[in-house]
Design a protein around this motif. Sequence first.
Motif, PDB file in Angstrom:
ATOM      1  N   MET A 172       0.638  -1.245  -0.100  1.00 27.02           N
ATOM      2  CA  MET A 172      -0.387   0.016   0.058  1.00 27.02           C
ATOM      3  C   MET A 172       0.775   1.131   0.266  1.00 27.02           C
ATOM      4  SD  MET A 172      -3.028   1.151   0.318  1.00 27.02           S
ATOM      5  CE  MET A 172      -4.005   3.086   1.075  1.00 27.02           C
ATOM      6  N   PRO A 173       1.225   1.958  -0.974  1.00 24.91           N
ATOM      7  CA  PRO A 173       1.422   3.537  -1.400  1.00 24.91           C
ATOM      8  C   PRO A 173       1.821   4.360   0.154  1.00 24.91           C
ATOM      9  CG  PRO A 173       0.663   2.655  -3.017  1.00 24.91           C
ATOM     10  CD  PRO A 173       0.130   1.576  -2.250  1.00 24.91           C
ATOM     11  N   ALA A 174       2.810   5.236   0.455  1.00 24.46           N
ATOM     12  CA  ALA A 174       2.525   6.100   1.183  1.00 24.46           C
ATOM     13  C   ALA A 174       1.920   7.627   0.609  1.00 24.46           C
ATOM     14  CB  ALA A 174       4.341   6.605   2.059  1.00 24.46           C
ATOM     15  N   PHE A 175       0.633   7.068   0.114  1.00 25.13           N
ATOM     16  CA  PHE A 175       0.381   8.580   0.111  1.00 25.13           C
ATOM     17  C   PHE A 175       0.538   9.756   0.548  1.00 25.13           C
ATOM     18  CE2 PHE A 175      -2.271   4.693  -2.161  1.00 25.13           C
ATOM     19  CZ  PHE A 175      -2.247   5.892  -3.481  1.00 25.13           C
ATOM     20  N   GLY A 176       0.471  10.142   1.678  1.00 25.45           N
ATOM     21  CA  GLY A 176       1.012  11.553   2.424  1.00 25.45           C
ATOM     22  C   GLY A 176       2.136  10.929   2.314  1.00 25.45           C
ATOM     23  N   ARG A 177       2.577  10.730   3.112  1.00 28.97           N
ATOM     24  CA  ARG A 177       4.076  10.915   3.315  1.00 28.97           C
ATOM     25  C   ARG A 177       4.839  11.020   2.188  1.00 28.97           C
ATOM     26  NH1 ARG A 177       6.100   5.199   5.855  1.00 28.97           N
ATOM     27  NH2 ARG A 177       6.589   4.916   3.237  1.00 28.97           N
ATOM     28  N   ASP A 178       4.782  10.460   0.810  1.00 24.81           N
ATOM     29  CA  ASP A 178       5.378  10.306   0.064  1.00 24.81           C
ATOM     30  C   ASP A 178       5.007  11.773  -1.109  1.00 24.81           C
ATOM     31  OD1 ASP A 178       6.906   8.507   0.052  1.00 24.81           O
ATOM     32  OD2 ASP A 178       5.616   6.603  -0.689  1.00 24.81           O
ATOM     33  N   ALA A 179       4.026  12.427  -0.766  1.00 25.48           N
ATOM     34  CA  ALA A 179       3.914  13.557  -1.498  1.00 25.48           C
ATOM     35  C   ALA A 179       2.757  13.438  -2.469  1.00 25.48           C
ATOM     36  CB  ALA A 179       4.398  14.327  -1.134  1.00 25.48           C
ATOM     37  N   LEU A 218     -11.157   7.208  -7.156  1.00 27.68           N
ATOM     38  CA  LEU A 218     -11.447   7.174  -8.286  1.00 27.68           C
ATOM     39  C   LEU A 218     -10.285   7.040  -8.950  1.00 27.68           C
ATOM     40  CD1 LEU A 218     -14.952   7.966  -9.397  1.00 27.68           C
ATOM     41  CD2 LEU A 218     -14.546   5.628  -9.346  1.00 27.68           C
ATOM     42  N   THR A 219      -9.093   8.287  -8.481  1.00 22.01           N
ATOM     43  CA  THR A 219      -8.069   8.634  -9.409  1.00 22.01           C
ATOM     44  C   THR A 219      -6.796   7.402  -8.889  1.00 22.01           C
ATOM     45  OG1 THR A 219      -7.870  10.694  -8.758  1.00 22.01           O
ATOM     46  CG2 THR A 219      -9.108  10.323 -10.808  1.00 22.01           C
ATOM     47  N   THR A 220      -6.783   7.194  -8.071  1.00 23.03           N
ATOM     48  CA  THR A 220      -5.875   7.078  -6.566  1.00 23.03           C
ATOM     49  C   THR A 220      -5.742   5.712  -5.862  1.00 23.03           C
ATOM     50  OG1 THR A 220      -5.367   9.203  -5.884  1.00 23.03           O
ATOM     51  CG2 THR A 220      -3.945   7.974  -5.011  1.00 23.03           C
ATOM     52  N   CYS A 221      -6.783   5.083  -5.868  1.00 20.24           N
ATOM     53  CA  CYS A 221      -7.339   3.831  -4.766  1.00 20.24           C
ATOM     54  C   CYS A 221      -8.347   2.863  -6.079  1.00 20.24           C
ATOM     55  CB  CYS A 221      -7.785   3.859  -4.005  1.00 20.24           C
ATOM     56  SG  CYS A 221      -7.424   5.401  -2.873  1.00 20.24           S
ATOM     57  N   ALA A 222      -8.870   3.124  -7.052  1.00 18.56           N
ATOM     58  CA  ALA A 222      -9.951   1.526  -7.409  1.00 18.56           C
ATOM     59  C   ALA A 222      -8.546   1.226  -8.484  1.00 18.56           C
ATOM     60  CB  ALA A 222     -10.446   2.936  -8.517  1.00 18.56           C
ATOM     61  N   ALA A 223      -7.485   1.469  -8.700  1.00 22.13           N
ATOM     62  CA  ALA A 223      -6.560   0.691  -9.413  1.00 22.13           C
ATOM     63  C   ALA A 223      -7.066  -0.191  -9.227  1.00 22.13           C
ATOM     64  CB  ALA A 223      -5.614   0.995 -10.067  1.00 22.13           C
ATOM     65  N   CYS A 224      -6.533  -0.919  -8.026  1.00 14.48           N
ATOM     66  CA  CYS A 224      -5.997  -1.628  -7.018  1.00 14.48           C
ATOM     67  C   CYS A 224      -7.554  -2.397  -6.158  1.00 14.48           C
ATOM     68  CB  CYS A 224      -4.723  -1.875  -5.694  1.00 14.48           C
ATOM     69  SG  CYS A 224      -2.988  -1.551  -6.582  1.00 14.48           S
ATOM     70  N   HIS A 225      -8.195  -1.721  -5.526  1.00 19.98           N
ATOM     71  CA  HIS A 225      -9.569  -1.634  -4.994  1.00 19.98           C
ATOM     72  C   HIS A 225     -10.692  -1.437  -5.745  1.00 19.98           C
ATOM     73  CE1 HIS A 225      -7.335  -1.597  -1.275  1.00 19.98           C
ATOM     74  NE2 HIS A 225      -7.118  -0.757  -1.543  1.00 19.98           N
ATOM     75  N   GLY A 226     -10.681  -1.586  -6.818  1.00 21.12           N
ATOM     76  CA  GLY A 226     -11.869  -1.255  -7.538  1.00 21.12           C
ATOM     77  C   GLY A 226     -12.762  -0.027  -7.397  1.00 21.12           C
ATOM     78  N   GLU A 227     -13.385   0.043  -8.223  1.00 22.90           N
ATOM     79  CA  GLU A 227     -14.435   1.686  -8.435  1.00 22.90           C
ATOM     80  C   GLU A 227     -14.999   1.395  -7.189  1.00 22.90           C
ATOM     81  OE1 GLU A 227     -15.749   2.316 -11.982  1.00 22.90           O
ATOM     82  OE2 GLU A 227     -14.144   2.750 -12.887  1.00 22.90           O
ATOM     83  N   ASP A 228     -15.279   0.540  -6.868  1.00 28.78           N
ATOM     84  CA  ASP A 228     -16.623  -0.370  -6.523  1.00 28.78           C
ATOM     85  C   ASP A 228     -15.749  -0.718  -4.462  1.00 28.78           C
ATOM     86  OD1 ASP A 228     -15.490  -2.472  -6.628  1.00 28.78           O
ATOM     87  OD2 ASP A 228     -17.667  -3.593  -6.933  1.00 28.78           O
ATOM     88  N   GLY A 229     -14.659  -0.939  -4.140  1.00 28.38           N
ATOM     89  CA  GLY A 229     -13.968  -0.605  -2.770  1.00 28.38           C
ATOM     90  C   GLY A 229     -14.099  -1.675  -2.755  1.00 28.38           C
ATOM     91  N   LYS A 230     -14.383  -2.840  -3.974  1.00 26.02           N
ATOM     92  CA  LYS A 230     -13.844  -4.549  -2.783  1.00 26.02           C
ATOM     93  C   LYS A 230     -13.669  -5.623  -3.470  1.00 26.02           C
ATOM     94  CE  LYS A 230     -19.392  -5.102  -3.645  1.00 26.02           C
ATOM     95  NZ  LYS A 230     -20.768  -6.045  -3.731  1.00 26.02           N
ATOM     96  N   GLY A 231     -12.270  -4.555  -3.503  1.00 26.25           N
ATOM     97  CA  GLY A 231     -10.615  -4.806  -3.615  1.00 26.25           C
ATOM     98  C   GLY A 231     -10.624  -6.002  -4.837  1.00 26.25           C
ATOM     99  N   ASN A 232      -9.456  -6.475  -5.335  1.00 27.87           N
ATOM    100  CA  ASN A 232      -8.754  -7.451  -6.309  1.00 27.87           C
ATOM    101  C   ASN A 232      -7.885  -8.723  -5.960  1.00 27.87           C
ATOM    102  OD1 ASN A 232      -8.377  -8.346  -8.566  1.00 27.87           O
ATOM    103  ND2 ASN A 232      -7.367  -6.376  -9.587  1.00 27.87           N
ATOM    104  N   ARG A 233      -8.397  -9.522  -5.562  1.00 23.43           N
ATOM    105  CA  ARG A 233      -7.568 -10.999  -4.597  1.00 23.43           C
ATOM    106  C   ARG A 233      -6.633 -11.268  -5.753  1.00 23.43           C
ATOM    107  NH1 ARG A 233     -11.940 -14.822  -2.618  1.00 23.43           N
ATOM    108  NH2 ARG A 233     -12.365 -13.774  -0.761  1.00 23.43           N
ATOM    109  N   GLU A 234      -6.602 -10.475  -7.283  1.00 23.54           N
ATOM    110  CA  GLU A 234      -4.532 -10.909  -8.595  1.00 23.54           C
ATOM    111  C   GLU A 234      -3.937 -10.280  -8.174  1.00 23.54           C
ATOM    112  OE1 GLU A 234      -5.409 -13.058 -10.079  1.00 23.54           O
ATOM    113  OE2 GLU A 234      -6.943 -13.132  -9.937  1.00 23.54           O
TER     114      GLU A 234
END
Length: 293
Positions: A172-179, A218-234
């Motif tokens: 999980m990237p450090a979105f705040g710490r890495d600005a 949608l622009t930062t997190c959905a790539a991994c967690h999906g647009e609905d936030g239900k995650g991605n086991r892959e």
Amino acid sequence: MAVEERDPVSGRPTTGHEWNGIKELDTPVPRGVLMFIIVTHVWALLWWILMPTWPMITTYTKGLLNTNQREIVEQDLTAAQAQRAAWMKTIETSSFEEILANEDLMKIVRTTGRQLFGDNCAACHGADGRGRANYPDLTDEDWLWGGGPEKIAETMRIGINSTHQNTRVAQMPAFGRDAILDRTQVANVATYVQSLSNPAVSTPQNLEQMKAGREIFLTTCAACHGEDGKGNREVGAPNLTDQFWLYGGDLQTLINTIHGGRQGHMPTWDERLTPAEIKILALYVVSLGEKRP
């Protein structure tokens, strides 16, 4: 000739010894005690003769029975390993479906799996498999990489962020710490994420914050967690819409996670455990979820 002194109360002779005005009676040792001493000495003598007993310079006395406890233990271990090898081979060569359909093999899985789990997994996941702070619960239905026996066995074999060349990799990237995001953006997206599993968080007062948080999601997190936030086991991205949280689902913990990132670690068991033992453990972990009330 000395005159024998007798105790005026008991009539027994005394030894002549006196301590602080108290005289010692010359009382014979009880016959039962004498018999016990004789028997123990005879037993010790027989033991010295029959069993290995006395150490010598380069060896020891073997005894008439020539009994060797080390050899007995080694023989027992060899017999146990031979018996174990038969069903271990069956488990190793059978599919998960075949093992699950064989009650005799499943009895072995439940007993042997419990021992293997206690020796290798309980330190992190707890003896009951329900995890603890920052270590996942293995008894629920929330799985990062899949909860079937095949997926669990694969995760155990190669690990997560481990030293295995084929390890599963997740971070999980450090979105705040890495600005990548500023403090306001982190707070907004954390509030939105919290609302995915707790609709009560969505109120008219924070409507604008929720809207801004969704755009960031949608622009930062959905790539991994999906647009609905239900995650991605892959890719091992968790479902954000349920009530299962590894690090915590309260607002402050979510802010900490988004700000500083997360990177879990699951060691590889490929060299420590045999393929059959990994298969047993995978089936045992599946059974933990079946026992959950």
